[in-house]
Design a protein around this motif. Structure first.
Motif, PDB file in Angstrom:
ATOM      1  N   THR A   1      39.785   7.470  -7.853  1.00 58.75           N
ATOM      2  CA  THR A   1      38.860   8.125  -7.036  1.00 58.75           C
ATOM      3  C   THR A   1      37.683   8.242  -7.653  1.00 58.75           C
ATOM      4  N   PHE A   2      37.712   8.551  -9.066  1.00 56.97           N
ATOM      5  CA  PHE A   2      36.552   9.132  -9.780  1.00 56.97           C
ATOM      6  C   PHE A   2      36.271  10.697  -9.474  1.00 56.97           C
ATOM      7  N   ALA A   3      37.077  11.233  -8.485  1.00 55.91           N
ATOM      8  CA  ALA A   3      36.648  12.679  -8.074  1.00 55.91           C
ATOM      9  C   ALA A   3      37.003  13.401  -9.402  1.00 55.91           C
ATOM     10  N   LEU A   4      36.277  14.761  -9.625  1.00 50.01           N
ATOM     11  CA  LEU A   4      36.154  15.528 -10.563  1.00 50.01           C
ATOM     12  C   LEU A   4      37.845  16.019 -10.537  1.00 50.01           C
ATOM     13  N   THR A   5      38.414  16.306 -11.577  1.00 47.10           N
ATOM     14  CA  THR A   5      39.941  16.431 -11.567  1.00 47.10           C
ATOM     15  C   THR A   5      40.446  17.505 -12.630  1.00 47.10           C
ATOM     16  N   PRO A   6      40.910  18.646 -12.189  1.00 44.77           N
ATOM     17  CA  PRO A   6      41.267  19.782 -13.276  1.00 44.77           C
ATOM     18  C   PRO A   6      42.593  19.081 -14.078  1.00 44.77           C
TER      19      PRO A   6
ATOM     20  N   HIS B   1      28.454  15.412 -12.770  1.00 41.12           N
ATOM     21  CA  HIS B   1      29.335  14.532 -12.042  1.00 41.12           C
ATOM     22  C   HIS B   1      28.356  14.435 -10.702  1.00 41.12           C
ATOM     23  N   PRO B   2      28.338  12.998 -10.330  1.00 46.64           N
ATOM     24  CA  PRO B   2      27.396  12.873  -9.193  1.00 46.64           C
ATOM     25  C   PRO B   2      27.727  13.468  -7.893  1.00 46.64           C
ATOM     26  N   SER B   3      28.853  13.736  -7.582  1.00 53.43           N
ATOM     27  CA  SER B   3      29.223  14.504  -6.292  1.00 53.43           C
ATOM     28  C   SER B   3      29.950  15.721  -6.255  1.00 53.43           C
ATOM     29  N   ALA B   4      30.701  16.053  -7.507  1.00 55.68           N
ATOM     30  CA  ALA B   4      31.221  17.257  -7.463  1.00 55.68           C
ATOM     31  C   ALA B   4      30.369  18.487  -7.702  1.00 55.68           C
TER      32      ALA B   4
ATOM     33  N   LEU C   1      27.804   7.640  -3.801  1.00 50.33           N
ATOM     34  CA  LEU C   1      27.989   8.277  -4.980  1.00 50.33           C
ATOM     35  C   LEU C   1      29.474   8.121  -5.757  1.00 50.33           C
ATOM     36  N   ARG C   2      30.363   7.762  -5.006  1.00 52.46           N
ATOM     37  CA  ARG C   2      31.745   7.298  -5.850  1.00 52.46           C
ATOM     38  C   ARG C   2      31.173   6.019  -6.472  1.00 52.46           C
ATOM     39  N   GLU C   3      30.576   5.120  -6.081  1.00 54.98           N
ATOM     40  CA  GLU C   3      30.124   3.958  -6.756  1.00 54.98           C
ATOM     41  C   GLU C   3      29.430   4.484  -8.093  1.00 54.98           C
ATOM     42  N   VAL C   4      28.562   5.257  -8.063  1.00 50.03           N
ATOM     43  CA  VAL C   4      27.716   5.932  -9.297  1.00 50.03           C
ATOM     44  C   VAL C   4      28.576   6.181 -10.017  1.00 50.03           C
ATOM     45  N   ALA C   5      29.832   7.274  -9.816  1.00 47.56           N
ATOM     46  CA  ALA C   5      30.707   7.746 -10.602  1.00 47.56           C
ATOM     47  C   ALA C   5      31.550   6.515 -11.433  1.00 47.56           C
ATOM     48  N   ALA C   6      31.842   5.567 -10.706  1.00 46.30           N
ATOM     49  CA  ALA C   6      32.774   4.275 -11.157  1.00 46.30           C
ATOM     50  C   ALA C   6      31.786   3.605 -12.201  1.00 46.30           C
ATOM     51  N   ALA C   7      30.599   3.680 -11.769  1.00 49.35           N
ATOM     52  CA  ALA C   7      29.597   3.045 -12.897  1.00 49.35           C
ATOM     53  C   ALA C   7      29.508   3.630 -14.288  1.00 49.35           C
TER      54      ALA C   7
END
Length: 368
Positions: free
Chosen positions: A21-26, A93-96, A353-359
């Motif tokens: 998901t490219f979400a910020l993850t602890p 991070h682009p979205s977090a 923004l998920r695509e930004v993180a993936a890139a």
């Protein structure tokens, strides 16, 4: 003078994200292992459990530094993968945002929160720090005083934080603005001597701003534990080539400015207000527009400013066989733009923004 700039090394900080998901993850398990020194000598914890830091060994050539950066990034990426996360090599991070972070439960980080409260709790940025070998504190201070006007150009070349908390900030290095909220970031006035430097440190300790010199967060500072001058102004470079270029320019500047100090050449006069303005302009526009020269007081095309810096360092770079590599990396940077520009292009193309993180993750894996 032979010892000045003979060695260099770099520290890089990374965000940790979910590989799908490219979400910020602890990743408290991963960071806990780093706290216990179980990930080797070159992978370290950072202030939150969504971050990891790497540190190269001592290098003498740009080729050695490149190999060390590749190795430390690979080591951190492997450790992260074993913990079910991956590295996102950008300063924000682009979205977090900071609300999704948890402070690392190490004594240093707990003490940071106790001292700086909300500033430390909102530290959702990553950077790149380059150490350049110097023989003594007097040399470090002499270079520190002379390097101030050059820092905006160096910053402009490294921007990787256009997004913050899910918004396009309009800056290439929003990290610089976010970091600037702290009471001891940016650059001090010219200091003059090692004794005067110690007086400044002692004053900041007495004021309670810092506990010791290891907590000086200036853009450039004498290291508190290594015989180096540490440059802390750069965003984390997504592409390893940009990190090598930054380190090459930084080391050459140290050599050139130390030589000028030895010849008793004067410290360039620059008003603190104008230096802050130049830093702001570099953080906003990167190499995509014009930069402000804080000494001449004029706007300069960014390409002209960068080429001028390389020209000023050309003899030193050529003497050490580094000029061709630096000029190649500069051409590459202007050809494809900074990480921030590339991130914004993905955002403008996809609106996601998920695509930004993936890139960012893909580029870091391919070019890191």
């Amino acid at each position: 003078m032979t010892d000045i700039g003979a060695t260099l090394g770099a520290e890089e900080e990374f965000h940790l994200v979910d590989p799908d998901t490219f979400a910020l993850t602890p990743s408290p398990g991963l960071v806990g292992a780093a706290l216990r020194h179980e990930l080797g000598e070159q992978v370290h914890p950072e202030i939150t459990t969504t971050q990891l830091e790497t540190a190269t060994g001592v290098c003498r050539t740009l080729a050695e530094l490149r190999a060390e950066l590749q190795a430390t990034r690979a080591q951190a990426r492997t450790a992260a993968a074993d913990a079910g996360v991956t590295l996102l090599p950008a300063s924000t991070h682009p979205s977090a945002g900071w609300r999704e972070q948890v402070i690392t439960p190490g004594p240093r980080y707990v003490a940071m929160v106790e001292r700086w409260a909300g500033l430390a709790q909102r530290q959702d940025i990553c950077g790149c720090h380059v150490h350049v070998g110097v023989p003594d504190l007097d040399t470090a201070v002499a270079v520190l005083d002379r390097v101030r006007p050059y820092l905006p150009v160096l910053l402009a070349m490294t921007g990787s934080s256009p997004f913050h908390d899910g918004a396009d900030t309009g800056y290439e290095s929003y990290r610089t603005l976010w970091w600037g909220r702290w009471p001891h970031t940016g650059m001090p006035e010219a200091i003059g001597t090692a004794d005067r430097y110690q007086e400044v440190v002692d004053g900041l300790v007495t004021a309670g701003v810092i506990g010791d010199a290891s907590h000086l967060y200036w853009d450039v500072r004498p290291s508190s534990h290594l015989p180096t001058l540490e440059f802390r102004l750069a965003d984390l470079c997504t592409d390893l080539d940009d990190a090598v270029l930054h380190a090459a320019l930084v080391r050459s500047l140290v050599r050139v400015l130390a030589a000028r100090a030895q010849r008793d050449e004067p410290v360039p006069p620059v008003r603190a207000e104008l230096l802050r303005a130049a830093r702001w302009r570099a953080a906003r526009d990167g190499i995509g527009g014009r930069l402000f020269d804080p000494v001449a007081g004029v706007l300069v095309d960014a390409r002209t400013a960068v080429e001028g810096l390389v020209a000023e360092l050309a003899d030193d770079l050529a003497d050490r066989g580094e000029e061709d590599e630096v000029r190649r990396l500069v051409r590459q940077l202007f050809g494809r733009g900074t990480s921030a520009a590339r991130q914004r292009a993905v955002w403008q193309r996809t609106g996601d923004l998920r695509e930004v993180a993936a890139a960012i993750v893909r580029e870091g894996s391919t070019h890191g």
